[in-house]
Design an enzyme around this catalytic site. Structure first.
Site, short mmCIF file in Angstrom:
data_model
loop_
_atom_site.label_atom_id
_atom_site.label_comp_id
_atom_site.label_asym_id
_atom_site.label_seq_id
_atom_site.Cartn_x
_atom_site.Cartn_y
_atom_site.Cartn_z
N SER A 218 0.78 -1.24 0.08
CA SER A 218 -0.24 -0.02 0.04
C SER A 218 0.95 1.37 -0.06
O SER A 218 1.69 1.49 -0.72
CB SER A 218 -1.04 -0.11 1.30
OG SER A 218 -1.94 0.88 1.23
N HIS B 40 -7.42 -5.52 -0.24
CA HIS B 40 -6.49 -4.77 0.18
C HIS B 40 -5.62 -5.31 1.32
O HIS B 40 -4.20 -5.13 1.37
CB HIS B 40 -6.90 -3.25 0.55
CG HIS B 40 -5.68 -2.39 0.47
ND1 HIS B 40 -5.10 -1.91 -0.69
CD2 HIS B 40 -5.21 -1.66 1.75
CE1 HIS B 40 -4.25 -0.97 -0.25
NE2 HIS B 40 -4.24 -0.95 1.16
#
Ligand code: NAG
Ligand code: NAG
Length: 403
Positions: free
Chosen positions: A167, A371
């Site tokens: 990320s 994610h």
């Protein structure tokens, strides 16, 4: 009353009210893995772990965890925003750290400035000096990464290392490669797990958070809040209470975390949520959030926008400059997933077209992969690690000069 004491008062009020909340949702015992810090967790799963303090040029003292392995194969792991090294370890034997260590890699796990392990500075006291919190991913890329990379290379006697970012743990490498291009040579390969750079094609609800941020930011700014999601903050305590309680999976898991990250209940099972939420979130600066979300609003990969006057002073221009991705010469492997609610394939396509040295672009097979499955997934050994290991072997393990 000062803003800080207002927050303390609210926190005290919240703690007083906690028994009532607890009655409603029956607070569960936090499992052991939720109570252990990085080092003790690593030890529990049979890994020896060293702690190293690394000081940056601008005085921040950062914690690097080291699981010693083959010195010729150092790998640095970098976590995302409001996270810590813990994220790569909390799956225990199924974690990225355990997998890399068992495969013989020399594993180094970073902690960004401001999180629970790296909340120190040579001159500033984070509790008193607001200057401490004057950073975003820009400074993390500019100062934290070079300090860590040079430290690891010195300790291992290598000229290059492999890096894995998750990320916003990727964004910092794009800052590094563009602002300090000499560091591109020190990186054999960056494995970019859910690469965050462009953020203007986010799906809802992440998109709505970006749009709402200027308002939240103003609110935080009005109450003088420079640090967000620290272990002792009101927002973290509210989140932890709601998310570690028995029966919190519907509300906090499915209703909140998985709604933003992408729905995948197979990989984040109810029993594991309290462990996750005992380690996550970890603190950062408000400015980190602001800068990251500005990328979405500005539809470009730009430096911090301070507003007209300060921009003129800082950049000698009314608008902040873009980072030059053309200078990011390091090899990058972009790993994406179609169910990732915080990283859209369209945005990664833009990134891919602007990075000069993309060696791999891979959409993971598991169609629900989201994610957070990159760090907390139950079956990373099946869905993710084969890709990571084949990339490390293909690009990381060869000696310099082979390329
Ligand atoms: C973790 O895996 C190792 C090696 O496979 C095993 O020996 C150990 O018992 C496991 N530890 C735990 C706590 O499950
Ligand atoms: C973003 O910046 C790049 C590089 O400077 C430029 O080519 C592009 O047009 C910009 N995109 C937008 C949407 O402004």
């Amino acid at each position: 009353m000062t803003p800080a004491s207002t927050e303390k008062l609210l926190l005290a009020l919240f703690i007083t009210l906690q028994p009532i909340l607890a009655l409603q949702c029956t607070l569960s015992e936090i499992p052991e893995d939720g109570q252990l810090n990085f080092r003790r967790l690593a030890n529990k799963y049979g890994l020896s772990c060293e702690e190293h303090d690394v000081t940056t040029e601008d005085g921040y003292i950062l914690k690097l965890f080291h699981i010693p392995g083959d010195k010729a194969r150092p790998v640095l792991l970098m976590h995302g925003i409001i996270d810590s090294a813990d994220t790569f370890m909390i799956r225990g034997n199924g974690s990225m750290v355990a997998a890399l260590a068992r495969a013989g890699y020399d594993v180094w796990v970073g902690n960004k400035r401001g999180n629970r392990y790296s909340r120190r500075h040579k001159r500033f006291n984070p509790d008193i000096h607001k200057e401490y919190w004057d950073f975003s991913f820009h400074e993390i890329g500019l100062y934290d990464l070079p300090a860590k990379i040079d430290y690891i290379l010195a300790r291992t006697g290598q000229t290059q290392l492999s890096c894995i970012g998750h990320s916003q743990g990727n964004t910092v490498f794009y800052v590094l490669g563009s602002m300090r291009p000499e560091y591109n040579e020190k990186i054999k390969l960056l494995i970019a797990l859910s690469p965050i750079c462009y953020l203007h094609h986010l799906p809802p609800p992440a998109k709505n958070i970006v749009q709402a941020w200027p308002f939240i930011d103003r609110l935080f700014s009005l109450v003088g809040k420079h640090e967000v999601f620290s272990d002792f903050s009101l927002e973290t305590n509210v989140l932890k209470t709601l998310c570690t309680a028995k029966g919190s999976y519907e509300l906090c898991g499915k209703g909140f975390i998985l709604r933003i990250a992408g729905l995948d209940t197979d990989e984040l099972e109810p029993d594991f949520l309290p462990i996750v939420m005992s380690h996550y979130p970890s603190g950062t600066s408000r400015k980190s959030g602001t800068h990251l979300l500005q990328l979405g609003l500005k539809r470009n990969f730009t430096q911090m926008d301070y507003g007209l006057q300060k921009n003129l002073a800082v950049y000698n221009s009314v608008t902040p400059p873009n980072y030059d991705l053309g200078k990011v010469a390091m090899r990058v492997a972009l790993i994406v997933a179609s169910n990732d609610g915080m990283c859209s394939l369209t945005d990664v396509k833009i990134l891919r077209s602007r990075l000069p040295n993309v060696v791999e672009y891979r959409v993971l097979d598991w169609s629900k992969f989201n994610h957070i499955d990159y760090v907390w997934g139950r079956n990373m050994d099946r869905h993710l690690f084969p890709t990571v290991f084949s990339l490390l072997e293909r690009f990381g393990d060869e000696s310099k000069g082979d390329s």
